[in-house]
Design a protein around this motif. Structure first.
Motif, PDB file in Angstrom:
ATOM      1  N   ARG A  77       1.045  -1.254   0.017  1.00 35.64           N
ATOM      2  CA  ARG A  77       0.107  -0.015   0.022  1.00 35.64           C
ATOM      3  C   ARG A  77       0.774   1.262  -0.078  1.00 35.64           C
ATOM      4  NH1 ARG A  77      -4.811   1.024  -1.771  1.00 35.64           N
ATOM      5  NH2 ARG A  77      -5.583  -0.532  -0.606  1.00 35.64           N
ATOM      6  N   PHE A  87      -6.933  -2.130 -15.180  1.00 34.10           N
ATOM      7  CA  PHE A  87      -7.098  -1.286 -14.079  1.00 34.10           C
ATOM      8  C   PHE A  87      -8.440  -1.175 -13.677  1.00 34.10           C
ATOM      9  CE2 PHE A  87      -5.872   2.549 -12.120  1.00 34.10           C
ATOM     10  CZ  PHE A  87      -7.049   3.502 -11.787  1.00 34.10           C
ATOM     11  N   MET A  98      -8.084  -6.981  -8.308  1.00 33.32           N
ATOM     12  CA  MET A  98      -7.898  -5.406  -8.646  1.00 33.32           C
ATOM     13  C   MET A  98      -6.773  -4.938  -9.217  1.00 33.32           C
ATOM     14  SD  MET A  98     -10.655  -3.376  -8.014  1.00 33.32           S
ATOM     15  CE  MET A  98     -10.203  -1.663  -7.473  1.00 33.32           C
ATOM     16  N   HIS A  99      -6.737  -4.217 -10.366  1.00 36.25           N
ATOM     17  CA  HIS A  99      -5.632  -3.650 -11.011  1.00 36.25           C
ATOM     18  C   HIS A  99      -4.641  -4.637 -11.561  1.00 36.25           C
ATOM     19  CE1 HIS A  99      -6.615   0.260  -9.634  1.00 36.25           C
ATOM     20  NE2 HIS A  99      -6.488   0.369  -8.396  1.00 36.25           N
ATOM     21  N   ARG A 103       1.105  -6.392  -9.944  1.00 37.31           N
ATOM     22  CA  ARG A 103       1.595  -5.846  -8.597  1.00 37.31           C
ATOM     23  C   ARG A 103       1.682  -6.886  -7.494  1.00 37.31           C
ATOM     24  NH1 ARG A 103      -3.517  -2.088  -5.855  1.00 37.31           N
ATOM     25  NH2 ARG A 103      -4.928  -3.692  -6.072  1.00 37.31           N
ATOM     26  N   HIS A 172       0.649   3.574 -10.628  1.00 35.44           N
ATOM     27  CA  HIS A 172      -0.282   4.000  -9.373  1.00 35.44           C
ATOM     28  C   HIS A 172       0.459   4.710  -8.289  1.00 35.44           C
ATOM     29  CE1 HIS A 172      -3.649   4.033  -6.591  1.00 35.44           C
ATOM     30  NE2 HIS A 172      -4.322   3.365  -7.401  1.00 35.44           N
ATOM     31  N   TYR A 174       1.732   6.880  -5.192  1.00 41.93           N
ATOM     32  CA  TYR A 174       1.433   7.632  -3.962  1.00 41.93           C
ATOM     33  C   TYR A 174       2.613   8.585  -3.718  1.00 41.93           C
ATOM     34  CZ  TYR A 174      -2.065   3.655  -3.146  1.00 41.93           C
ATOM     35  OH  TYR A 174      -2.962   2.833  -2.990  1.00 41.93           O
ATOM     36  N   LYS A 196     -15.203   9.139 -10.402  1.00 42.24           N
ATOM     37  CA  LYS A 196     -15.655   7.764 -10.018  1.00 42.24           C
ATOM     38  C   LYS A 196     -16.385   8.097  -8.518  1.00 42.24           C
ATOM     39  CE  LYS A 196     -12.669   4.432 -10.277  1.00 42.24           C
ATOM     40  NZ  LYS A 196     -11.577   3.654 -10.269  1.00 42.24           N
ATOM     41  N   ASP A 216     -11.656  10.944  -6.881  1.00 41.12           N
ATOM     42  CA  ASP A 216     -11.192   9.757  -7.801  1.00 41.12           C
ATOM     43  C   ASP A 216     -11.512   9.900  -9.090  1.00 41.12           C
ATOM     44  OD1 ASP A 216     -11.573   6.058  -7.021  1.00 41.12           O
ATOM     45  OD2 ASP A 216     -10.683   7.154  -8.425  1.00 41.12           O
ATOM     46  N   VAL A 248      -4.913   9.667 -13.458  1.00 38.79           N
ATOM     47  CA  VAL A 248      -5.651   9.206 -12.368  1.00 38.79           C
ATOM     48  C   VAL A 248      -5.250  10.391 -11.351  1.00 38.79           C
ATOM     49  CG1 VAL A 248      -6.767   7.770 -10.929  1.00 38.79           C
ATOM     50  CG2 VAL A 248      -6.611   7.229 -13.035  1.00 38.79           C
ATOM     51  N   TRP A 250      -6.148  10.788  -7.067  1.00 37.26           N
ATOM     52  CA  TRP A 250      -7.169   9.826  -6.222  1.00 37.26           C
ATOM     53  C   TRP A 250      -6.454  10.287  -4.592  1.00 37.26           C
ATOM     54  CZ3 TRP A 250      -5.620   5.097  -3.230  1.00 37.26           C
ATOM     55  CH2 TRP A 250      -6.757   4.562  -2.190  1.00 37.26           C
ATOM     56  N   GLU A 275      -1.598   9.421 -11.291  1.00 37.90           N
ATOM     57  CA  GLU A 275      -1.260   8.047 -11.762  1.00 37.90           C
ATOM     58  C   GLU A 275      -0.951   8.352 -13.255  1.00 37.90           C
ATOM     59  OE1 GLU A 275      -4.038   5.216 -10.374  1.00 37.90           O
ATOM     60  OE2 GLU A 275      -4.477   6.399  -8.436  1.00 37.90           O
TER      61      GLU A 275
HETATM   62  O1  TA6 Z   1      -6.597   4.792  -8.696  1.00 36.69           O
HETATM   63  C1  TA6 Z   1      -7.752   4.717  -7.702  1.00 36.69           C
HETATM   64  C2  TA6 Z   1      -8.278   3.727  -7.499  1.00 36.69           C
HETATM   65  O2  TA6 Z   1      -8.868   2.953  -8.597  1.00 36.69           O
HETATM   66  C3  TA6 Z   1      -9.410   3.894  -6.416  1.00 36.69           C
HETATM   67  O3  TA6 Z   1     -10.627   3.677  -6.949  1.00 36.69           O
HETATM   68  C4  TA6 Z   1      -9.056   3.020  -5.309  1.00 36.69           C
HETATM   69  O4  TA6 Z   1      -9.755   1.638  -5.602  1.00 36.69           O
HETATM   70  C5  TA6 Z   1      -7.465   2.848  -5.537  1.00 36.69           C
HETATM   71  O5  TA6 Z   1      -7.282   2.937  -6.780  1.00 36.69           O
HETATM   72  C6  TA6 Z   1      -6.729   2.057  -4.692  1.00 36.69           C
HETATM   73  O6  TA6 Z   1      -7.116   0.524  -5.219  1.00 36.69           O
HETATM   74  P1  TA6 Z   1      -6.487  -0.562  -4.470  1.00 36.69           P
HETATM   75  O7  TA6 Z   1      -7.063  -1.986  -5.201  1.00 36.69           O
HETATM   76  O8  TA6 Z   1      -4.969  -0.474  -4.415  1.00 36.69           O
HETATM   77  O9  TA6 Z   1      -7.089  -0.628  -3.011  1.00 36.69           O
END
Ligand code: TA6
Length: 307
Positions: A77, A87, A98-99, A103, A172, A174, A196, A216, A248, A250, A275
């Motif tokens: 994280r 994505f 997710m994503h 990763r 992505h 941070y 979003k 978002d 992106v 967020w 991002e």
């Molecule tokens: O990039 C923003 C996003 O798509 C948000 O909607 C949120 O879900 C974030 O990514 C984090 O995603 P994750 O799967 O790493 O918790």
């Protein structure tokens, strides 16, 4: 003992005395540590995940949650998760990670090269049974992180098969900020985005972005440089890019922060994700034998004090 042998072998093959060391990082995950005259940096083999970049004249630029998981089944994280080959959630499979799978996959070191005062760490993954469980494509992905006065991240995907395929990708990132409530994000004025937090309604950005609630947004058809101004830390972070047509932005804000088990309830004011990506209508189509390279270039400077 096995990991100690692996680390010793990796240091023998890739280490650069006094500059690059491979060590056991958080959770025992294998990590490349860079300490050059221009910058310090860290990159885990798990997810090819960059977790730190600290130019010699600046403070740490990336945010990593104190609550992050550190095991090979969960994404880290913070830092720079590599989202590939889709994505967010996978449109045709609610059970897919997710994503994308990149990763949480174990990447392999390809090379570590010092060029002047910068160090480039290259890692790769290739299609295999675990990737074909989710996505049929034959591919090789090489990810190069250059730790120097600038952070340069390049994701290079090659179609090694006989069929064309499409993919999405996102670095992505941070970014660590002093106080999200005084941050300004400029460079996207007039750009359309999908919100979003409002059923993906299409809107148009007016002026600079201020973060005043959960944010978002997927900014569309833009190759623009984004400037993140953070008065609380007195610095500006410029995020340039190549071959990326979506960006992106967020921040989870209060409720979303509380809902994430691997993110501290009080961490949302200290971070923002900007991002570099190709998602949605800017997904990439690759014909056999061709490759696509997306690049993010990050530079830090002092914010001129406002008079
Ligand atoms: O990039 C923003 C996003 O798509 C948000 O909607 C949120 O879900 C974030 O990514 C984090 O995603 P994750 O799967 O790493 O918790």
């Amino acid at each position: 003992m096995e990991q100690a042998i692996e680390i010793s072998e990796l240091n023998h093959r890739f280490g650069i005395p006094g500059i690059v060391k491979i060590v056991a990082g958080h959770g025992g995950l294998t990590k490349v540590e860079v300490t050059s005259s221009a910058a310090q940096g860290e990159m885990y083999l798990h997810g090819a995940h960059v977790t730190s970049w600290k130019p010699s004249e600046a403070e740490e630029v990336l945010f990593v949650s104190s609550q992050s998981h550190w095991n090979d089944s969960r994404p880290i994280r913070g830092g720079v998760p590599v989202c590939f080959p889709w994505f967010s959630n996978k449109a045709d499979d609610p059970n897919a990670p997710m994503h994308g799978f990149a990763r949480t996959k174990a990447w392999q070191l390809e090379s570590i090269v010092q060029t002047g005062d910068a160090v480039t760490v290259s890692m790769f993954i290739e299609s295999d049974d675990t990737t074909k469980k989710w996505w049929p494509a034959d591919f090789r992905a090489v990810y190069r992180a250059t730790f120097g006065p600038e952070l340069i991240l390049e994701l290079d995907v090659v179609n090694t098969g006989k069929m064309s395929f499409q993919f999405e990708e996102a670095l992505h990132t941070y970014f660590r900020v002093g106080n999200i409530e005084t941050v300004q994000v400029s460079g996207l004025d007039g750009v359309d985005y999908l919100d979003k937090t409002d059923e993906k309604r299409k809107k148009t950005q007016k002026g600079a972005i201020a973060i005043v609630s959960e944010t978002d947004r997927v900014y569309l058809n833009t190759g623009a440089v984004v400037d993140l101004e953070d008065p609380a830390s007195g610095r500006k972070i410029a995020i340039a890019k190549e071959n990326s047509m979506s960006t992106v932005v967020w921040n989870p804000w209060i409720q979303k922060a509380k809902a994430m088990s691997d993110f501290g309830d009080d961490e949302w004011p200290q971070m923002i994700c900007i991002e570099t990506c190709n998602v949605g209508n800017s997904e990439v189509e690759l014909t056999p034998g061709h490759h696509h390279q997306m690049k993010a270039l990050v530079r830090v400077s002092n914010l001129k004090p406002t008079v």
